[in-house]
Design a protein around this motif. Structure first.
Motif, short mmCIF file in Angstrom:
data_model
loop_
_atom_site.label_atom_id
_atom_site.label_comp_id
_atom_site.label_asym_id
_atom_site.label_seq_id
_atom_site.Cartn_x
_atom_site.Cartn_y
_atom_site.Cartn_z
N TYR A 54 70.20 -12.00 29.56
CA TYR A 54 71.68 -11.99 29.53
C TYR A 54 72.18 -11.37 28.23
CZ TYR A 54 76.47 -13.60 29.06
OH TYR A 54 77.83 -13.64 28.85
N GLU A 55 71.59 -11.80 27.11
CA GLU A 55 72.01 -11.25 25.82
C GLU A 55 71.75 -9.75 25.73
OE1 GLU A 55 70.19 -13.88 26.35
OE2 GLU A 55 70.69 -15.55 25.00
N PHE A 56 70.63 -9.31 26.31
CA PHE A 56 70.27 -7.89 26.31
C PHE A 56 71.27 -7.08 27.14
CE2 PHE A 56 67.98 -4.27 28.17
CZ PHE A 56 67.53 -3.63 27.02
N TYR A 57 71.58 -7.55 28.36
CA TYR A 57 72.51 -6.84 29.23
C TYR A 57 73.92 -6.82 28.65
CZ TYR A 57 69.46 -5.98 33.26
OH TYR A 57 68.49 -5.50 34.09
N LYS A 58 74.30 -7.94 28.01
CA LYS A 58 75.63 -7.99 27.39
C LYS A 58 75.74 -6.94 26.29
CE LYS A 58 78.81 -11.08 24.94
NZ LYS A 58 78.98 -12.43 24.33
N ALA A 59 74.71 -6.83 25.46
CA ALA A 59 74.70 -5.84 24.38
C ALA A 59 74.67 -4.43 24.96
CB ALA A 59 73.51 -6.07 23.47
N GLN A 60 73.90 -4.25 26.03
CA GLN A 60 73.79 -2.94 26.66
C GLN A 60 75.14 -2.52 27.25
OE1 GLN A 60 71.40 -2.64 30.24
NE2 GLN A 60 70.60 -0.64 29.62
N ARG A 61 75.82 -3.46 27.88
CA ARG A 61 77.12 -3.18 28.49
C ARG A 61 78.12 -2.70 27.43
NH1 ARG A 61 79.05 -2.65 33.84
NH2 ARG A 61 81.29 -2.92 33.79
N ASN A 62 78.01 -3.25 26.23
CA ASN A 62 78.90 -2.86 25.13
C ASN A 62 78.40 -1.62 24.39
OD1 ASN A 62 80.53 -5.09 25.65
ND2 ASN A 62 79.42 -6.40 24.21
N ASN A 63 77.28 -1.06 24.88
CA ASN A 63 76.61 0.06 24.21
C ASN A 63 76.25 -0.30 22.77
OD1 ASN A 63 75.53 2.72 24.31
ND2 ASN A 63 77.25 3.47 23.10
N LYS A 64 75.81 -1.56 22.59
CA LYS A 64 75.44 -2.04 21.26
C LYS A 64 74.09 -2.76 21.32
CE LYS A 64 80.09 -2.35 19.30
NZ LYS A 64 81.10 -3.20 18.65
N VAL A 65 73.14 -2.14 22.02
CA VAL A 65 71.81 -2.73 22.12
C VAL A 65 71.21 -2.93 20.73
CG1 VAL A 65 69.44 -2.34 22.90
CG2 VAL A 65 71.34 -1.89 24.44
N PHE A 66 71.41 -1.93 19.88
CA PHE A 66 70.84 -2.03 18.53
C PHE A 66 71.60 -3.06 17.70
CE2 PHE A 66 70.52 -0.77 14.05
CZ PHE A 66 69.13 -0.81 13.91
N GLU A 67 72.93 -2.92 17.61
CA GLU A 67 73.72 -3.77 16.72
C GLU A 67 73.70 -5.24 17.12
OE1 GLU A 67 74.66 -0.98 18.16
OE2 GLU A 67 76.17 0.13 17.00
N GLU A 68 73.79 -5.51 18.44
CA GLU A 68 73.95 -6.89 18.89
C GLU A 68 72.66 -7.54 19.37
OE1 GLU A 68 77.05 -7.00 21.80
OE2 GLU A 68 78.62 -6.39 20.39
N PHE A 69 71.65 -6.74 19.72
CA PHE A 69 70.41 -7.35 20.22
C PHE A 69 69.23 -7.07 19.30
CE2 PHE A 69 66.56 -7.76 22.72
CZ PHE A 69 66.76 -8.97 23.36
N VAL A 70 68.95 -5.80 19.02
CA VAL A 70 67.75 -5.46 18.26
C VAL A 70 67.89 -5.82 16.78
CG1 VAL A 70 66.24 -3.58 17.51
CG2 VAL A 70 67.09 -3.63 19.86
N GLU A 71 68.96 -5.37 16.14
CA GLU A 71 69.07 -5.51 14.69
C GLU A 71 69.07 -6.96 14.21
OE1 GLU A 71 69.29 -4.43 10.65
OE2 GLU A 71 68.51 -3.52 12.49
N PRO A 72 69.81 -7.90 14.86
CA PRO A 72 69.75 -9.29 14.41
C PRO A 72 68.34 -9.87 14.46
CG PRO A 72 71.62 -8.98 15.88
CD PRO A 72 70.79 -7.73 15.96
N ARG A 73 67.57 -9.51 15.47
CA ARG A 73 66.21 -10.03 15.60
C ARG A 73 65.25 -9.30 14.66
NH1 ARG A 73 69.24 -10.56 19.80
NH2 ARG A 73 69.06 -12.33 21.22
N ARG A 74 65.49 -8.00 14.48
CA ARG A 74 64.66 -7.24 13.53
C ARG A 74 64.85 -7.78 12.12
NH1 ARG A 74 64.46 -2.70 10.17
NH2 ARG A 74 66.73 -2.57 10.12
N THR A 75 66.09 -8.10 11.76
CA THR A 75 66.38 -8.65 10.44
C THR A 75 65.67 -9.99 10.24
OG1 THR A 75 68.53 -7.55 10.40
CG2 THR A 75 68.23 -9.41 8.90
N LYS A 76 65.63 -10.79 11.30
CA LYS A 76 65.05 -12.13 11.20
C LYS A 76 63.52 -12.11 11.28
CE LYS A 76 65.60 -16.80 13.13
NZ LYS A 76 66.32 -17.62 14.13
#
Length: 436
Positions: free
Chosen positions: A10-32
């Motif tokens: 769900y979180e992945f699709y939501k970020a994808q829908r906003n065209n923010k896969v990197f900003e909202e899904f990948v980057e927060p997890r990469r940072t952590k």
């Protein structure tokens, strides 16, 4: 890993829908967690990797450690016989036929045809209007170029809409019940297949009766049909690879053109320099004289602008692979059967590779970029076969647009959404007026 089976889908699709896969899904997890982390997407345990080293490792080891892995709906709609699904020698065989028609030299004869298509499109769909939808207009254009220039097929009314119905279902839940998105897409796919089979059989008859015809028109379709006649490729493989090519070529290119225009509108100095480049080329031509391959080679700054725009707004965010053996990577074991997701953003937005990565700076491309850093067209054995076609489409369209029209964005900060590919949510309307 998120919830059982569902994971973080769900979180992945939501970020994808906003065209923010990197900003909202990948980057927060990469940072952590770092450049490599695990999650669960669409029922599969998935490892997300970032950076040029990861790109090189996984893309260059296609067929050895990983294989391309697409959702069931995508495979059914694109076709199980396309190069998207082929592995090893089968992939190399079909790709060889496709690539031979899409090299720079192979496309040289198409430059005048692309120019003619662009000029005709602007005359029919821009002339006399004050505003147009740039994204919609370029979708129509790139669709026509693929069909009429590469395939030698006349575009009929309703064909684009038929292909768009298929695209709507490529990432849908594959439930083939009346009324569902996938059901509608499947019906459209059947219509397309019937249409293409008739065209392919007619083309085969023409080539068998008139040897040499394949060199005159529809260079790609002719190449595939010659392969069919020689027993190198099956009829189903011809159909599926034509369908895949149409989707791969027109939607992504139209988005790339839209993003180039967006960045030019935001950076008037860059636009002024690009315009000068094209006016110099135009002034070197006689009235009515078309562009040549050599003219496109002079569009160096234009291609830098295009590459930088595509770096910031890649038409494809990345793709999935599946481990076919246990893989040791970065001190971890990725178990056989797990998915691996690499993203263009993982290197495009990485300060190790691009200083101040969120800034638009075409001069980055004054110097060569290291392999696997800039990957909007993928890499390894599955690198996009239509790279040169996309380049010509972008350069030639921009030439005619900027030399024939003054234009401006109506919504300068128009949001970008995704369904399933990225697009400007208002269609990027622009004001246009012919140059005097």
């Amino acid at each position: 890993m998120g919830l059982p089976w569902i994971g973080e889908t769900y979180e992945f699709y939501k970020a994808q829908r906003n065209n923010k896969v990197f900003e909202e899904f990948v980057e927060p997890r990469r940072t952590k967690y770092g450049n490599i982390f695990k999650t669960r997407l669409m029922g599969s345990p998935t490892v997300v990797v970032n950076g040029a080293f990861a790109n090189r490792f996984f893309l260059s080891n296609e067929f050895k450690l990983v294989v391309s892995s697409w959702p069931s709906a995508s495979v059914q709609l694109m076709g199980p016989n396309s190069i998207m699904e082929k592995q090893g020698d089968q992939h190399r065989r079909i790709r060889g036929i496709v690539s031979s028609s899409l090299t720079c030299n192979g496309l040289e004869s198409l430059v005048p045809k692309i120019c003619s298509s662009v000029e005709m499109h602007l005359k029919r769909h821009w002339q006399g209007l004050g505003t147009i939808s740039l994204f919609r207009s370029t979708k129509m254009l790139t669709f026509s170029i693929v069909f009429e220039c590469l395939l030698g097929i006349r575009v009929e009314h309703g064909m684009l809409e038929m292909f768009e119905r298929v695209l709507e279902g490529v990432f849908a839940i594959p439930v083939d019940c009346p009324g569902t998105t996938f059901w509608r897409a499947k019906r459209a796919r059947m219509e397309i297949e019937e249409m293409l089979l008739n065209i392919i059989r007619k083309k085969r008859k023409e080539i068998e009766e008139s040897p040499g015809l394949e060199e005159k028109e529809g260079v790609l379709l002719s190449g595939l049909v010659v392969g069919l006649i020689q027993g190198e490729i099956s009829e189903a493989e011809v159909v599926d690879n034509v369908v895949l090519l149409v989707f791969a070529a027109h939607d992504t290119t139209s988005f790339a053109i839209a993003m180039v225009c967006r960045m030019l509108a935001h950076h008037p100095r860059c636009y002024a320099r690009l315009l000068q480049e094209h006016m110099e080329i135009k002034s070197s031509k006689n009235v009515g004289e078309t562009l040549t391959l050599e003219d496109t080679k002079k569009m160096k700054y234009t291609w830098q602008v295009a590459r930088e725009s595509i770096r910031l707004f890649p038409p494809i965010f990345g793709s999935f692979r599946k481990a076919i053996v246990d893989i040791e990577y970065e001190g971890f074991i990725i178990p056989k059967g797990w998915k691996v997701l690499w993203t263009t953003y993982g290197s495009h937005y990485n300060e190790e590779h691009f200083t101040d990565p969120q800034t638009f700076k075409p001069s980055r491309f004054d110097e060569p970029i290291a392999p696997y850093v800039y990957v909007p067209f993928g890499g390894g054995p599955r690198i996009c076969a239509g790279y040169q076609l996309a380049k010509f489409n972008i350069l030639i369209f921009l030439h005619y647009m900027v030399t024939l029209y003054d234009w401006s964005l109506i919504h300068p900060d128009e949001p970008i959404t995704m369904d399933p590919l990225p697009f400007p949510c208002h269609g990027m309307p622009i004001k246009i007026s012919p140059k005097l």
